[in-house]
Design an enzyme around this catalytic site. Sequence first.
Site, mmCIF file in Angstrom:
data_model
loop_
_atom_site.group_PDB
_atom_site.id
_atom_site.type_symbol
_atom_site.label_atom_id
_atom_site.label_comp_id
_atom_site.label_asym_id
_atom_site.label_seq_id
_atom_site.Cartn_x
_atom_site.Cartn_y
_atom_site.Cartn_z
ATOM 1 N N GLY A 90 0.703 -1.200 0.208
ATOM 2 C CA GLY A 90 -0.109 0.037 0.106
ATOM 3 C C GLY A 90 0.928 1.218 0.008
ATOM 4 O O GLY A 90 0.281 2.240 -0.112
ATOM 5 N N CYS A 91 1.821 1.187 0.056
ATOM 6 C CA CYS A 91 3.037 2.391 -0.023
ATOM 7 C C CYS A 91 3.288 2.735 -1.324
ATOM 8 O O CYS A 91 3.481 1.870 -2.219
ATOM 9 C CB CYS A 91 4.204 2.083 0.890
ATOM 10 S SG CYS A 91 4.009 1.817 2.443
#
Length: 197
Positions: A90-91
């Site tokens: 998710g980064c």
Amino acid sequence: MASSTAMACATLFTPSMAKPSNVKTAKLTISNTTTKLRSKSTVTDKLNGLASEFTSLSHPIDRVKRLLHYASLLPPLHDSDRVPANRVAGCTTQVWLVAEMDESGRMRFRADSDSEISKGFCWCLVWMFDGAEPEEVLMVQKDHLAGVNVGLHVKAQSRVNTWHNVLFRMQKATQDLLFLSPQNAIATPNPTPLPKM
């Protein structure tokens, strides 16, 4: 809340992790009370200290500069730890996190990123949680990181996501290690053999 005294005292907040020998532990003035931050502080103390420090920096660019300073303090991660299993999902940037529980039941974390700002975030979180009791790691909520907001316009949400994703991954790893810990294993009684017929 950000007085000139607090700003002056917080100009180089360098906690114990990878502290150069020529840098002293900084004193932060918070509500007219001087608190000396030590490596043995609780997670709550460390989080409050970081929040006070970043709050004292009124310009977002100064907060980014502080993160870049912290990025320089993050020890490099071994190439063998830069594997897909250690990637934080998710980064926007690549972030790796390694979590372990030491023999005394305390959490140990190492992290790295290909982004200097994300490295700064990682350093803050690793500094707060490394050596903490698992319960301390699990008690922090993503809203507690609001005081360390480092947003710059469009990229603000991406940076908030990095904080939250790394925190979530640290807490998930802590839960997993806590579950697997021999100290928390549930003793299963020896099964009673069935009577012979």
